[in-house]
Structures are given as structure tokens and as C-alpha cells.
Design an enzyme around this catalytic site. Structure first.
Site, PDB file in Angstrom:
ATOM      1  N   MET A   1       0.845  -1.187   0.000  1.00  0.00           N
ATOM      2  CA  MET A   1       0.000   0.000   0.000  1.00  0.00           C
ATOM      3  C   MET A   1       0.878   1.234   0.000  1.00  0.00           C
ATOM      4  O   MET A   1       1.749   1.398   0.864  1.00  0.00           O
ATOM      5  CB  MET A   1      -0.916   0.018   1.233  1.00  0.00           C
ATOM      6  CG  MET A   1      -1.955  -1.075   1.248  1.00  0.00           C
ATOM      7  SD  MET A   1      -2.958  -1.055   2.765  1.00  0.00           S
ATOM      8  CE  MET A   1      -1.785  -1.772   3.938  1.00  0.00           C
ATOM      9  N   ALA A   2       0.662   2.118  -0.979  1.00  0.00           N
ATOM     10  CA  ALA A   2       1.444   3.346  -1.084  1.00  0.00           C
ATOM     11  C   ALA A   2       1.249   4.200   0.162  1.00  0.00           C
ATOM     12  O   ALA A   2       0.119   4.407   0.619  1.00  0.00           O
ATOM     13  CB  ALA A   2       1.027   4.127  -2.324  1.00  0.00           C
TER      14      ALA A   2
ATOM     15  N   GLN B   1       8.028  -4.003  -4.883  1.00  0.00           N
ATOM     16  CA  GLN B   1       7.025  -3.852  -5.938  1.00  0.00           C
ATOM     17  C   GLN B   1       7.405  -2.692  -6.840  1.00  0.00           C
ATOM     18  O   GLN B   1       7.706  -1.594  -6.362  1.00  0.00           O
ATOM     19  CB  GLN B   1       5.631  -3.607  -5.358  1.00  0.00           C
ATOM     20  CG  GLN B   1       4.559  -3.621  -6.441  1.00  0.00           C
ATOM     21  CD  GLN B   1       3.182  -3.275  -5.923  1.00  0.00           C
ATOM     22  OE1 GLN B   1       2.894  -2.117  -5.659  1.00  0.00           O
ATOM     23  NE2 GLN B   1       2.318  -4.271  -5.792  1.00  0.00           N
TER      24      GLN B   1
ATOM     25  N   CYS C   1      -2.935  -1.020  -9.013  1.00  0.00           N
ATOM     26  CA  CYS C   1      -3.225   0.272  -8.375  1.00  0.00           C
ATOM     27  C   CYS C   1      -4.219   1.064  -9.216  1.00  0.00           C
ATOM     28  O   CYS C   1      -3.999   1.279 -10.416  1.00  0.00           O
ATOM     29  CB  CYS C   1      -1.938   1.069  -8.203  1.00  0.00           C
ATOM     30  SG  CYS C   1      -2.204   2.696  -7.458  1.00  0.00           S
TER      31      CYS C   1
ATOM     32  N   LYS D   1       0.567  -8.392  -9.354  1.00  0.00           N
ATOM     33  CA  LYS D   1      -0.693  -8.061  -8.687  1.00  0.00           C
ATOM     34  C   LYS D   1      -1.587  -7.337  -9.675  1.00  0.00           C
ATOM     35  O   LYS D   1      -1.168  -6.362 -10.310  1.00  0.00           O
ATOM     36  CB  LYS D   1      -0.459  -7.190  -7.446  1.00  0.00           C
ATOM     37  CG  LYS D   1      -1.724  -6.995  -6.601  1.00  0.00           C
ATOM     38  CD  LYS D   1      -1.394  -6.388  -5.243  1.00  0.00           C
ATOM     39  CE  LYS D   1      -2.593  -6.459  -4.303  1.00  0.00           C
ATOM     40  NZ  LYS D   1      -3.689  -5.552  -4.661  1.00  0.00           N
TER      41      LYS D   1
ATOM     42  N   ASP E   1     -11.388  -6.803   0.692  1.00  0.00           N
ATOM     43  CA  ASP E   1     -12.440  -6.895   1.715  1.00  0.00           C
ATOM     44  C   ASP E   1     -12.230  -8.028   2.707  1.00  0.00           C
ATOM     45  O   ASP E   1     -13.201  -8.600   3.207  1.00  0.00           O
ATOM     46  CB  ASP E   1     -13.826  -7.037   1.073  1.00  0.00           C
ATOM     47  CG  ASP E   1     -14.301  -5.772   0.378  1.00  0.00           C
ATOM     48  OD1 ASP E   1     -13.615  -4.739   0.537  1.00  0.00           O
ATOM     49  OD2 ASP E   1     -15.321  -5.810  -0.313  1.00  0.00           O
TER      50      ASP E   1
ATOM     51  N   ARG F   1      -5.973  -2.833   3.941  1.00  0.00           N
ATOM     52  CA  ARG F   1      -6.453  -1.747   4.809  1.00  0.00           C
ATOM     53  C   ARG F   1      -6.887  -2.234   6.186  1.00  0.00           C
ATOM     54  O   ARG F   1      -6.801  -1.491   7.163  1.00  0.00           O
ATOM     55  CB  ARG F   1      -7.605  -1.015   4.099  1.00  0.00           C
ATOM     56  CG  ARG F   1      -7.134  -0.203   2.889  1.00  0.00           C
ATOM     57  CD  ARG F   1      -8.293   0.340   2.084  1.00  0.00           C
ATOM     58  NE  ARG F   1      -9.045  -0.733   1.447  1.00  0.00           N
ATOM     59  CZ  ARG F   1     -10.304  -0.607   1.023  1.00  0.00           C
ATOM     60  NH1 ARG F   1     -10.956   0.528   1.206  1.00  0.00           N
ATOM     61  NH2 ARG F   1     -10.908  -1.623   0.431  1.00  0.00           N
TER      62      ARG F   1
END
Length: 335
Positions: A17-18, A70, A100, A139, A202, A225
């Protein structure tokens, strides 16, 4: 699960995650059960290679093996060179970002925008795999849009190119993070490739992680997240997958120790000024949804000294962690 020469002990991975998965966060998540953790997305553009931001992104000192970097870009030659450069710098797995959905990435026809050009996808993957001796993973999302779900075709292209493992987020590019991730495409992809498949999207509870594996046949899951402010979700999910039993919630003292250790690592990694600023979002995530957490978060946002941030954060987390309900799922932020 095997990725090239690397035997991965566990099936719950941290999603790249950036602005989040820097070295301090990766190390913490690995310590708390993540079987694999990729770096933030590193631009393939050689002109950006020696900026402070890029150097920090590929800093792996003290990080457990295998170290994953990545990379992102849209030119096969540049991506091949980026793969070589990062492998020479110590990356043990190169991961290619075609997932992304951010506008600033897609405007350059990188990230998930690439999925609209399957020929270019193949050229990039062929070039990157040929450029390095380490495994290359990929990804992706389910496709550019709801009427262009092409993950099955892209998965076949990836396997033919020699990609060592594929991670698939169950949304299209134009969905960003809206709506619910779907898992039917994961199951369809599983039927057409033999390389390891990692499901993403999710997964906010251990039960959801296990359910995704059972319903899709994926080899592993990737959590993003939901790990923000709750990095112990990895050990919880792995335990539930292995046993079907829920781990007891971490003690307040454990949560406090993990959070404060994380903040100290951020201060050391970025320096006290930038470290305090970067730590603010993590503090917000640790406090999110907890009774009294929002008031503590607002107070902590105004702190600009590292020592003061640590002492006040310790006070805040001690005040709120006694009220955690372990049965409640984490609600993902809009980040």
C-alpha cells in the site's frame, strides 16, 4: 506455498500500500504473523531512483527474508531495468503492480490501467522475468471495468511469461475501493492457472480470510487496509485458518507495546520531524472506532515533538484499549 526458491511459511500476506507499507510497518506485520510483505510501489523511472523517497521505499535493513520490492511502470525496457536494479540491491522477489487504481498512476498508463492492453501486459512481464534470476510476481485487478473483466486472460498471459505467483484484487480498476469485492473471478482464475494465487479485497476478519480460501481455492490471502491500526490481524487470521478457532484478543499492554514500538521505528526511519508526521495517520488507525479514540486522535494531531507524541500516544492507547470488542470486524477506511 512456494514462490521460486522461497518456501513461504503461512498463507496470510500484507498487501503493498502506497504511503503505508514502509519498512517499519512491514517488519511489524511480519513479526505479528504476516507470511510475506511487499514494499510500497517503487516507480521504474530511473530519474526518480535516487530521490530520498525512492531510497526509503527500497530500504530493507533488518527485514526478514524474502524481501519483496514492488515496481510500477508502463515501458517493458524500463521495467526490466528496474527489476534488475532492485534485485541487485537485495530484492529477493520482484512484484509488478498492475492493480493500483490511483489516478496519478493510471494517468501514466501504469498500475491497473495496463489491464486494458493485454499485449503490453505480456511484453512487460516477459521483459521483467527475463531480466532477473529472482522470482517475479504480479498483482492485478479483475479488469479495467465491469464490462471488461479480463483477469482470466491476463492470468494465462502471466503464467506463460513465467510469473511465479499472482495476486488478484476482486474489484475492477474503475471501482477503486467502492462496493464489495467479488470472488467469483478468483475462483475462475484458479481453474486456469497452476501458479500460486493470492486473493485480495475486503478481508477484514479471520473468518473472511478462511472463507475466501475455501470458496475460491486460492493458495493465500492478502490483507491491506484492515491491517492499518491492527497489525495483529495476521496472526489472528493464520490461527483461524489453521484451527477454526479465534485467538483471544491481545492484551492492552501488548497493543501499547506494538504501537509505541511502531512509532519509535517510524521516528528512527524517517527522522524525528517527518517521522512524527508519518506516525499521525497510524495513530489515527490504532485509535479508529475505539471509545474516546477520536478525541485522543484530534489531540495527537497537533503534537510535533517525537517524545511528546510517544508519551501522549501511550496515554491514549492505554485509555481506549480496555474497551476493544474482539468480536467486532474492522471497518475499512476509505484510504
Amino acid at each position: 506455498m512456494q514462490i521460486g526458491p522461497h518456501k513461504i511459511e503461512g498463507v496470510v500476506f500484507l498487501a503493498p500500500m502506497a504511503g503505508v507499507t514502509d519498512r517499519p510497518f512491514r517488519v511489524l506485520c511480519r513479526r505479528l504473523g504476516a507470511a510475506l510483505a511487499a514494499s510500497e510501489m517503487v516507480a521504474s523511472n530511473p530519474a526518480l531512483r535516487e530521490t530520498r523517497k525512492s531510497r526509503l521505499k527500497r530500504d530493507h535493513r533488518g527485514e526478514p527474508s524474502p524481501r519483496v520490492v514492488q515496481i510500477a511502470g508502463a515501458d517493458p525496457g524500463t521495467m526490466a531495468e528496474a527489476a534488475r536494479f532492485n534485485a541487485d540491491q537485495g530484492a529477493e522477489i520482484i512484484d509488478i503492480n498492475m492493480g493500483c487504481p490511483a489516478k496519478k498512476v493510471n494517468r501514466k498508463l501504469a498500475g491497473s490501467a495496463l489491464l486494458a492492453d493485454e499485449v503490453l501486459v505480456g511484453r512487460i512481464l516477459d521483459a521483467a522475468v527475463a531480466a532477473v534470476d529472482v522470482p517475479v510476481t504480479l498483482k492485478i485487478r479483475t479488469g479495467p471495468s465491469a464490462d471488461q473483466r479480463n483477469a482470466v486472460r491476463v492470468a494465462r498471459i502471466a503464467e506463460k511469461a513465467g510469473i511465479a505467483a499472482l495476486a488478484l484484487h476482486g474489484r475492477t480498476r474503475d471501482q477503486h475501493y467502492r462496493g464489495e469485492a467479488e470472488h467469483q473471478t478468483l475462483a475462475a482464475v484458479r481453474q486456469v492457472i497452476d501458479i500460486p494465487l493470492i486473493g485480495n479485497g475486503d478481508i477484514t476478519t479471520p473468518a473472511e480470510a478462511r472463507r475466501l480460501l475455501e470458496r475460491t481455492g486460492c493458495d493465500a490471502v492478502m490483507i491491506g487496509r484492515a491491517a492499518q491500526g491492527r497489525p495483529w490481524i495476521f496472526r489472528e487470521a493464520q490461527h483461524f485458518i489453521d484451527t477454526g478457532e479465534r485467538l483471544p484478543p491481545p492484551a492492552a499492554a501488548e497493543i501499547q507495546a506494538w504501537m509505541l514500538g511502531h512509532l519509535r521505528a517510524l521516528h528512527e526511519f524517517y527522522g524525528p520531524v517527518q517521522g512524527v508526521r508519518v506516525a499521525r495517520k497510524h495513530i489515527g488507525w490504532y485509535l479508529q472506532g475505539l471509545p474516546g479514540g477520536e478525541a485522543w486522535r484530534r489531540e495527537l494531531m497537533g503534537v510535533d515533538q517525537a517524545d511528546r507524541q510517544l508519551s501522549l500516544a501511550a496515554e491514549a492507547i492505554a485509555a481506549v484499549t480496555g474497551c476493544v470488542d474482539p468480536a467486532q470486524p474492522v471497518v475499512e477506511s476509505a484510504h
